[in-house]
Design a protein around this motif. Structure first.
Motif, PDB file in Angstrom:
ATOM      1  N   MET A   1       1.375  -4.541  15.337  1.00  0.00           N
ATOM      2  CA  MET A   1       1.746  -3.168  15.675  1.00  0.00           C
ATOM      3  C   MET A   1       1.462  -2.262  14.493  1.00  0.00           C
ATOM      4  SD  MET A   1       5.391  -3.700  17.608  1.00  0.00           S
ATOM      5  CE  MET A   1       5.526  -1.929  17.832  1.00  0.00           C
ATOM      6  N   ALA A   2       1.030  -1.061  14.798  1.00  0.00           N
ATOM      7  CA  ALA A   2       0.755  -0.109  13.744  1.00  0.00           C
ATOM      8  C   ALA A   2       2.051   0.519  13.264  1.00  0.00           C
ATOM      9  CB  ALA A   2      -0.198   0.977  14.246  1.00  0.00           C
ATOM     10  N   ASP A   3       2.233   0.592  11.979  1.00  0.00           N
ATOM     11  CA  ASP A   3       3.434   1.160  11.382  1.00  0.00           C
ATOM     12  C   ASP A   3       3.103   2.489  10.727  1.00  0.00           C
ATOM     13  OD1 ASP A   3       4.308  -2.130  10.276  1.00  0.00           O
ATOM     14  OD2 ASP A   3       4.968  -1.075  12.080  1.00  0.00           O
ATOM     15  N   GLU A   4       4.108   3.366  10.737  1.00  0.00           N
ATOM     16  CA  GLU A   4       3.936   4.640  10.033  1.00  0.00           C
ATOM     17  C   GLU A   4       3.974   4.377   8.541  1.00  0.00           C
ATOM     18  OE1 GLU A   4       5.704   8.559  11.353  1.00  0.00           O
ATOM     19  OE2 GLU A   4       6.951   8.093   9.622  1.00  0.00           O
ATOM     20  N   THR A   5       2.996   4.818   7.836  1.00  0.00           N
ATOM     21  CA  THR A   5       2.898   4.545   6.405  1.00  0.00           C
ATOM     22  C   THR A   5       2.683   5.836   5.634  1.00  0.00           C
ATOM     23  OG1 THR A   5       0.504   4.216   6.530  1.00  0.00           O
ATOM     24  CG2 THR A   5       1.909   2.261   6.802  1.00  0.00           C
ATOM     25  N   ARG A   6       2.992   5.764   4.353  1.00  0.00           N
ATOM     26  CA  ARG A   6       2.691   6.836   3.411  1.00  0.00           C
ATOM     27  C   ARG A   6       1.618   6.303   2.471  1.00  0.00           C
ATOM     28  NH1 ARG A   6       7.301  10.350   3.534  1.00  0.00           N
ATOM     29  NH2 ARG A   6       9.065   9.356   4.612  1.00  0.00           N
ATOM     30  N   ARG A   7       0.602   7.095   2.201  1.00  0.00           N
ATOM     31  CA  ARG A   7      -0.476   6.618   1.356  1.00  0.00           C
ATOM     32  C   ARG A   7      -1.139   7.793   0.631  1.00  0.00           C
ATOM     33  NH1 ARG A   7      -1.650   6.450   6.620  1.00  0.00           N
ATOM     34  NH2 ARG A   7      -3.496   7.540   7.391  1.00  0.00           N
ATOM     35  N   LEU A   8      -1.828   7.451  -0.422  1.00  0.00           N
ATOM     36  CA  LEU A   8      -2.599   8.416  -1.194  1.00  0.00           C
ATOM     37  C   LEU A   8      -4.068   8.032  -1.141  1.00  0.00           C
ATOM     38  CD1 LEU A   8      -0.420   8.800  -4.431  1.00  0.00           C
ATOM     39  CD2 LEU A   8      -0.698  10.505  -2.635  1.00  0.00           C
ATOM     40  N   LEU A   9      -4.924   9.002  -0.866  1.00  0.00           N
ATOM     41  CA  LEU A   9      -6.361   8.808  -1.003  1.00  0.00           C
ATOM     42  C   LEU A   9      -6.759   9.381  -2.354  1.00  0.00           C
ATOM     43  CD1 LEU A   9      -7.618   9.900   2.543  1.00  0.00           C
ATOM     44  CD2 LEU A   9      -7.027   7.611   1.746  1.00  0.00           C
ATOM     45  N   VAL A  10      -7.234   8.533  -3.224  1.00  0.00           N
ATOM     46  CA  VAL A  10      -7.563   8.928  -4.590  1.00  0.00           C
ATOM     47  C   VAL A  10      -9.060   9.169  -4.682  1.00  0.00           C
ATOM     48  CG1 VAL A  10      -7.419   8.310  -7.023  1.00  0.00           C
ATOM     49  CG2 VAL A  10      -5.649   7.540  -5.433  1.00  0.00           C
ATOM     50  N   GLN A  11      -9.424  10.384  -5.048  1.00  0.00           N
ATOM     51  CA  GLN A  11     -10.823  10.782  -5.084  1.00  0.00           C
ATOM     52  C   GLN A  11     -11.173  11.322  -6.458  1.00  0.00           C
ATOM     53  OE1 GLN A  11     -11.835  13.408  -1.901  1.00  0.00           O
ATOM     54  NE2 GLN A  11     -13.859  13.901  -2.697  1.00  0.00           N
ATOM     55  N   ARG A  12     -12.366  10.969  -6.933  1.00  0.00           N
ATOM     56  CA  ARG A  12     -12.890  11.533  -8.176  1.00  0.00           C
ATOM     57  C   ARG A  12     -14.271  12.101  -7.880  1.00  0.00           C
ATOM     58  NH1 ARG A  12     -12.546   9.047 -14.235  1.00  0.00           N
ATOM     59  NH2 ARG A  12     -13.541  10.813 -15.288  1.00  0.00           N
ATOM     60  N   GLY A  13     -14.391  13.416  -7.962  1.00  0.00           N
ATOM     61  CA  GLY A  13     -15.625  14.044  -7.550  1.00  0.00           C
ATOM     62  C   GLY A  13     -15.807  13.859  -6.056  1.00  0.00           C
ATOM     63  N   ASP A  14     -16.963  13.365  -5.652  1.00  0.00           N
ATOM     64  CA  ASP A  14     -17.250  13.111  -4.239  1.00  0.00           C
ATOM     65  C   ASP A  14     -16.960  11.676  -3.829  1.00  0.00           C
ATOM     66  OD1 ASP A  14     -18.127  15.728  -3.931  1.00  0.00           O
ATOM     67  OD2 ASP A  14     -20.189  15.220  -4.518  1.00  0.00           O
ATOM     68  N   GLU A  15     -16.451  10.870  -4.756  1.00  0.00           N
ATOM     69  CA  GLU A  15     -16.249   9.447  -4.485  1.00  0.00           C
ATOM     70  C   GLU A  15     -14.781   9.153  -4.218  1.00  0.00           C
ATOM     71  OE1 GLU A  15     -16.851   5.082  -6.653  1.00  0.00           O
ATOM     72  OE2 GLU A  15     -17.204   6.952  -7.744  1.00  0.00           O
ATOM     73  N   LEU A  16     -14.506   8.485  -3.108  1.00  0.00           N
ATOM     74  CA  LEU A  16     -13.170   7.990  -2.804  1.00  0.00           C
ATOM     75  C   LEU A  16     -13.015   6.643  -3.495  1.00  0.00           C
ATOM     76  CD1 LEU A  16     -10.546   8.344  -1.168  1.00  0.00           C
ATOM     77  CD2 LEU A  16     -11.650   7.083   0.666  1.00  0.00           C
ATOM     78  N   VAL A  17     -12.207   6.574  -4.539  1.00  0.00           N
ATOM     79  CA  VAL A  17     -12.163   5.374  -5.359  1.00  0.00           C
ATOM     80  C   VAL A  17     -11.156   4.347  -4.867  1.00  0.00           C
ATOM     81  CG1 VAL A  17     -13.026   6.517  -7.420  1.00  0.00           C
ATOM     82  CG2 VAL A  17     -10.583   6.516  -6.986  1.00  0.00           C
ATOM     83  N   GLN A  18     -10.056   4.782  -4.261  1.00  0.00           N
ATOM     84  CA  GLN A  18      -9.096   3.807  -3.755  1.00  0.00           C
ATOM     85  C   GLN A  18      -8.073   4.500  -2.864  1.00  0.00           C
ATOM     86  OE1 GLN A  18      -6.217   2.141  -6.551  1.00  0.00           O
ATOM     87  NE2 GLN A  18      -6.776   3.692  -8.063  1.00  0.00           N
ATOM     88  N   THR A  19      -7.402   3.673  -2.042  1.00  0.00           N
ATOM     89  CA  THR A  19      -6.231   4.138  -1.304  1.00  0.00           C
ATOM     90  C   THR A  19      -5.029   3.373  -1.827  1.00  0.00           C
ATOM     91  OG1 THR A  19      -6.536   2.499   0.443  1.00  0.00           O
ATOM     92  CG2 THR A  19      -7.566   4.665   0.755  1.00  0.00           C
ATOM     93  N   VAL A  20      -3.918   4.043  -1.905  1.00  0.00           N
ATOM     94  CA  VAL A  20      -2.705   3.431  -2.442  1.00  0.00           C
ATOM     95  C   VAL A  20      -1.598   3.587  -1.415  1.00  0.00           C
ATOM     96  CG1 VAL A  20      -1.012   3.442  -4.302  1.00  0.00           C
ATOM     97  CG2 VAL A  20      -3.404   3.975  -4.793  1.00  0.00           C
ATOM     98  N   ALA A  21      -1.063   2.474  -0.950  1.00  0.00           N
ATOM     99  CA  ALA A  21       0.071   2.505  -0.030  1.00  0.00           C
ATOM    100  C   ALA A  21       1.346   2.724  -0.831  1.00  0.00           C
ATOM    101  CB  ALA A  21       0.150   1.202   0.759  1.00  0.00           C
ATOM    102  N   ILE A  22       2.147   3.671  -0.409  1.00  0.00           N
ATOM    103  CA  ILE A  22       3.403   3.965  -1.104  1.00  0.00           C
ATOM    104  C   ILE A  22       4.498   3.164  -0.406  1.00  0.00           C
ATOM    105  CG2 ILE A  22       4.999   5.787  -1.809  1.00  0.00           C
ATOM    106  CD1 ILE A  22       2.640   7.726  -1.579  1.00  0.00           C
ATOM    107  N   ASP A  23       4.724   1.960  -0.911  1.00  0.00           N
ATOM    108  CA  ASP A  23       5.675   1.045  -0.287  1.00  0.00           C
ATOM    109  C   ASP A  23       6.740   0.583  -1.269  1.00  0.00           C
ATOM    110  OD1 ASP A  23       4.050  -0.395  -1.928  1.00  0.00           O
ATOM    111  OD2 ASP A  23       3.316  -1.782  -0.394  1.00  0.00           O
ATOM    112  N   ARG A  24       6.967   1.371  -2.316  1.00  0.00           N
ATOM    113  CA  ARG A  24       7.985   1.029  -3.300  1.00  0.00           C
ATOM    114  C   ARG A  24       8.815   2.277  -3.598  1.00  0.00           C
ATOM    115  NH1 ARG A  24       3.891  -0.334  -8.187  1.00  0.00           N
ATOM    116  NH2 ARG A  24       2.717  -1.170  -6.407  1.00  0.00           N
ATOM    117  N   PRO A  25      10.039   2.111  -4.071  1.00  0.00           N
ATOM    118  CA  PRO A  25      10.888   3.296  -4.311  1.00  0.00           C
ATOM    119  C   PRO A  25      10.328   4.239  -5.363  1.00  0.00           C
ATOM    120  CG  PRO A  25      12.195   1.281  -4.272  1.00  0.00           C
ATOM    121  CD  PRO A  25      10.768   0.851  -4.285  1.00  0.00           C
TER     122      PRO A  25
END
Length: 309
Positions: A1-25
């Motif tokens: 099942m798909a869960d509602e999540t909080r995440r950050l898309l980290v971009q430098r210039g035109d490049e998407l370098v990583q996604t970070v799931a915010i799953d900690r306090p």
């Protein structure tokens, strides 16, 4: 099942370098690897900002960083949490972070939350308000330390006359005579009032830098410019914490040369790593300097191969 999540898309210039799931306090953001989200760039402070999951939502706090944290072009006041809304654009140094809340099925996509991704990111435009701050940060690292002359007593009478009994207030000769002592003692008083500036690498006189370096068992190349010596002294304590690690070696070379090397482990030879670096042809940095830095700050048991491009 798909869960509602909080995440950050980290971009430098035109490049998407990583996604970070915010799953900690608490998620710390900074330049060093000890942070939950490491953003390796000199415009990012060691401990730059902090994300916290509160009952009302996710808050972002700037930890009194040098170059500031921006939300949608507005700089955050230090140490004051700001509640983030879905789609908020955060700028930290050259990095753009897009905050997203919603349905996201990582298992279906097959993309680990902390791995490099190759999907299209939302079109994040650089925040214009950040550009002057970046330019200022680069400018400040190249300004020489100003030399301030000692204050010279001016006027027909010394201010010391005011500390004497009133009977001497109208003595013109004594007022002028005390100017001699004021010119001698006031510079010494001013130096004592600002003695802390003599022990700060950013404000210390240039002649004091080798003395300060001796406290930390550092040695300077005689051809290094003053600003490079100040940068090394300012980061010496933190660099010693990371000595013997990949980050510590990369950062030491960055501070001493202004050039970021590429350091990778050699899978073919155990306990060996490769260093690639592009050196300017007309600069004062040569291969011997890089060799000295690597030998002084690598793990004692590890070998290395240096490739100069």
């Amino acid at each position: 099942m798909a869960d509602e999540t909080r995440r950050l898309l980290v971009q430098r210039g035109d490049e998407l370098v990583q996604t970070v799931a915010i799953d900690r306090p608490v998620l710390s953001i900074g330049r060093t690897p000890e942070n939950g989200l490491s953003l390796p760039d000199t415009l990012v402070s060691r401990h730059h900002a902090e994300l916290r999951l509160e009952p009302e939502g996710l808050t972002l706090t700037d930890l009194h960083s040098s170059n500031g944290t921006f939300i949608d072009g507005t700089r955050l006041p230090p140490n004051q949490p700001r509640l983030l809304t879905n789609g908020a654009h955060i700028q930290i140094g050259p990095f753009l972070l897009n905050y997203q809340v919603g349905e996201h099925d990582d298992a279906a996509s097959g993309i680990p939350a902390t791995d490099m991704v190759a999907v299209e990111a939302p079109p994040l435009q650089p925040v214009q308000a950040m550009q002057p701050v970046q330019a200022l940060a680069r400018t400040l690292t190249h300004l020489p330390r100003p030399s301030l002359p000692a204050p010279v007593a001016t006027g027909p009478a010394s201010m010391y006359i005011e500390s004497l009994p009133v009977i001497y207030a109208d003595n013109d000769f004594l007022a002028r005579f005390l100017l001699l002592f004021q010119n001698v003692w006031e510079p010494l008083e001013q130096r004592q009032d600002h003695i802390d500036m003599y022990f700060d690498p950013r404000t210390s006189p240039a002649s004091f830098l080798p003395w300060l370096a001796s406290w930390l068992d550092l040695s300077f190349n005689q051809h290094w410019p003053e600003i490079r010596r100040r940068r090394l002294l300012a980061e010496a304590i933190d660099l010693y914490r990371w000595r013997g690690t990949r980050y510590g070696l990369v950062r030491m070379i960055e501070v001493c040369t202004g050039i970021t090397p590429e350091v990778t482990e050699n899978s073919a030879l155990p306990y060996t790593f490769d260093v690639k670096i592009a050196l300017p042809k007309d600069g004062d940095i040569d291969k011997n300097l890089i060799d000295e830095l690597i030998q002084a700050h690598k793990p004692a048991h590890a070998g290395y191969r240096l490739e100069v491009l």
